[in-house]
Design a protein around this motif. Structure first.
Motif, PDB file in Angstrom:
ATOM      1  N   ASN A 105      -2.108 -14.128 -23.672  1.00  0.00           N
ATOM      2  CA  ASN A 105      -2.530 -14.675 -24.963  1.00  0.00           C
ATOM      3  C   ASN A 105      -3.674 -13.896 -25.587  1.00  0.00           C
ATOM      4  O   ASN A 105      -3.775 -13.812 -26.806  1.00  0.00           O
ATOM      5  CB  ASN A 105      -2.912 -16.156 -24.827  1.00  0.00           C
ATOM      6  CG  ASN A 105      -1.696 -17.031 -24.711  1.00  0.00           C
ATOM      7  OD1 ASN A 105      -0.699 -16.853 -25.387  1.00  0.00           O
ATOM      8  ND2 ASN A 105      -1.755 -17.989 -23.797  1.00  0.00           N
TER       9      ASN A 105
ATOM     10  N   SER B  23       3.946 -12.848 -12.585  1.00  0.00           N
ATOM     11  CA  SER B  23       2.653 -13.115 -11.955  1.00  0.00           C
ATOM     12  C   SER B  23       2.626 -12.821 -10.451  1.00  0.00           C
ATOM     13  O   SER B  23       1.559 -12.755  -9.863  1.00  0.00           O
ATOM     14  CB  SER B  23       2.225 -14.558 -12.208  1.00  0.00           C
ATOM     15  OG  SER B  23       3.162 -15.451 -11.653  1.00  0.00           O
TER      16      SER B  23
ATOM     17  N   ALA C 299       4.936 -19.372 -13.861  1.00  0.00           N
ATOM     18  CA  ALA C 299       3.805 -19.723 -13.017  1.00  0.00           C
ATOM     19  C   ALA C 299       2.717 -18.709 -13.330  1.00  0.00           C
ATOM     20  O   ALA C 299       2.993 -17.611 -13.770  1.00  0.00           O
ATOM     21  CB  ALA C 299       4.203 -19.641 -11.553  1.00  0.00           C
TER      22      ALA C 299
ATOM     23  N   THR D 189       2.888 -25.601 -22.282  1.00  0.00           N
ATOM     24  CA  THR D 189       3.090 -24.828 -21.065  1.00  0.00           C
ATOM     25  C   THR D 189       4.284 -23.911 -21.247  1.00  0.00           C
ATOM     26  O   THR D 189       5.106 -24.100 -22.125  1.00  0.00           O
ATOM     27  CB  THR D 189       3.340 -25.752 -19.862  1.00  0.00           C
ATOM     28  OG1 THR D 189       4.507 -26.528 -20.111  1.00  0.00           O
ATOM     29  CG2 THR D 189       2.155 -26.665 -19.619  1.00  0.00           C
ATOM     30  N   THR D 190       4.357 -22.909 -20.399  1.00  0.00           N
ATOM     31  CA  THR D 190       5.510 -22.018 -20.406  1.00  0.00           C
ATOM     32  C   THR D 190       6.259 -22.221 -19.099  1.00  0.00           C
ATOM     33  O   THR D 190       5.802 -22.893 -18.200  1.00  0.00           O
ATOM     34  CB  THR D 190       5.069 -20.545 -20.519  1.00  0.00           C
ATOM     35  OG1 THR D 190       4.348 -20.216 -19.335  1.00  0.00           O
ATOM     36  CG2 THR D 190       4.216 -20.309 -21.746  1.00  0.00           C
TER      37      THR D 190
ATOM     38  N   ASP E 272      -1.024 -16.080 -18.042  1.00  0.00           N
ATOM     39  CA  ASP E 272      -0.778 -16.692 -19.346  1.00  0.00           C
ATOM     40  C   ASP E 272      -1.979 -16.486 -20.269  1.00  0.00           C
ATOM     41  O   ASP E 272      -1.827 -16.078 -21.414  1.00  0.00           O
ATOM     42  CB  ASP E 272      -0.471 -18.182 -19.162  1.00  0.00           C
ATOM     43  CG  ASP E 272       0.117 -18.802 -20.410  1.00  0.00           C
ATOM     44  OD1 ASP E 272       1.143 -18.288 -20.893  1.00  0.00           O
ATOM     45  OD2 ASP E 272      -0.459 -19.787 -20.911  1.00  0.00           O
ATOM     46  N   ALA E 273      -3.167 -16.733 -19.776  1.00  0.00           N
ATOM     47  CA  ALA E 273      -4.379 -16.551 -20.569  1.00  0.00           C
ATOM     48  C   ALA E 273      -4.567 -15.081 -20.949  1.00  0.00           C
ATOM     49  O   ALA E 273      -4.911 -14.766 -22.094  1.00  0.00           O
ATOM     50  CB  ALA E 273      -5.595 -17.060 -19.805  1.00  0.00           C
TER      51      ALA E 273
ATOM     52  N   PRO F 281      -1.338 -19.313 -14.451  1.00  0.00           N
ATOM     53  CA  PRO F 281      -2.178 -19.638 -15.600  1.00  0.00           C
ATOM     54  C   PRO F 281      -3.087 -18.489 -16.019  1.00  0.00           C
ATOM     55  O   PRO F 281      -3.396 -18.338 -17.195  1.00  0.00           O
ATOM     56  CB  PRO F 281      -2.984 -20.849 -15.130  1.00  0.00           C
ATOM     57  CG  PRO F 281      -2.898 -20.837 -13.653  1.00  0.00           C
ATOM     58  CD  PRO F 281      -1.607 -20.173 -13.305  1.00  0.00           C
ATOM     59  N   ASN F 282      -3.525 -17.646 -15.078  1.00  0.00           N
ATOM     60  CA  ASN F 282      -4.374 -16.523 -15.458  1.00  0.00           C
ATOM     61  C   ASN F 282      -3.578 -15.480 -16.233  1.00  0.00           C
ATOM     62  O   ASN F 282      -4.064 -14.945 -17.227  1.00  0.00           O
ATOM     63  CB  ASN F 282      -5.039 -15.899 -14.228  1.00  0.00           C
ATOM     64  CG  ASN F 282      -6.160 -14.969 -14.623  1.00  0.00           C
ATOM     65  OD1 ASN F 282      -7.045 -15.338 -15.376  1.00  0.00           O
ATOM     66  ND2 ASN F 282      -6.109 -13.759 -14.111  1.00  0.00           N
TER      67      ASN F 282
ATOM     68  N   ASP G  36      -1.045 -13.138 -10.186  1.00  0.00           N
ATOM     69  CA  ASP G  36      -1.496 -13.893 -11.353  1.00  0.00           C
ATOM     70  C   ASP G  36      -2.495 -13.120 -12.205  1.00  0.00           C
ATOM     71  O   ASP G  36      -3.442 -13.674 -12.740  1.00  0.00           O
ATOM     72  CB  ASP G  36      -2.066 -15.257 -10.929  1.00  0.00           C
ATOM     73  CG  ASP G  36      -2.239 -16.201 -12.118  1.00  0.00           C
ATOM     74  OD1 ASP G  36      -1.601 -15.971 -13.161  1.00  0.00           O
ATOM     75  OD2 ASP G  36      -3.035 -17.151 -11.994  1.00  0.00           O
TER      76      ASP G  36
END
Length: 153
Positions: free
Chosen positions: A36, A119, A27, A23-24, A32-33, A29-30, A50
């Motif tokens: 990446n 985000s 906040a 995890t980073t 983050d994806a 998760p979208n 996000d």
């Protein structure tokens, strides 16, 4: 027997790593994806939190006016960003402004490579104190020292 035990321990840890992803501190998760999966070198702005909603624009360079019909951000993109990300290939920051024009004379904030993305811009402020959310009108890549301590989180 020790080699088998050690091998099983390594396999167990590897399996745990596959089940429990890293995890980073961010906040979102979208975002983050999307970070990446983004090709290196780009800055992207989204219309929703996000990194959801419309992709307002994405670029490896700058745009002096998100509200005109020139550059990677156009027309209705100005003052619409709610989340942003950058995957720079250098340690440059993306300096975002709440005014347009070739002189980049308005108030600003920066997104650094170390932060990766913001985000939800509703908690971030420009150097003037104005809220960043739905207020970005231009951007450019700058050395981080040109941010003078003004950063989005």
């Amino acid at each position: 027997m020790r080699k088998i035990s050690a091998a099983l321990a390594v396999l167990g840890l590897a399996a745990l790593g596959a089940v429990v992803p890293a995890t980073t501190a961010h906040a979102g998760p979208n975002c983050d994806a999307k970070w990446n999966n983004l090709a290196p070198g780009y800055f992207v702005a989204y219309g929703g939190t996000d990194c959801y909603g419309d992709v307002l624009g994405w670029t490896e360079s700058y745009d002096t006016n998100w509200g005109n019909d020139v550059g990677p951000f156009q027309g209705g993109d100005t003052n619409q960003a709610t989340s942003i990300l950058q995957k720079g290939t250098s340690w440059m920051a993306v300096k975002i402004y709440n005014e347009t024009g070739d002189d980049w004379g308005g108030s600003y904030s920066c997104l650094t490579r170390g932060v990766l993305y913001a985000s939800d811009l509703s908690n971030d402020r420009f150097s003037s104190g104005a809220i960043v959310n739905n207020a970005i009108s231009s951007h450019k890549w700058v050395p981080q020292v040109e941010c003078f301590g003004e950063f989005v989180q």
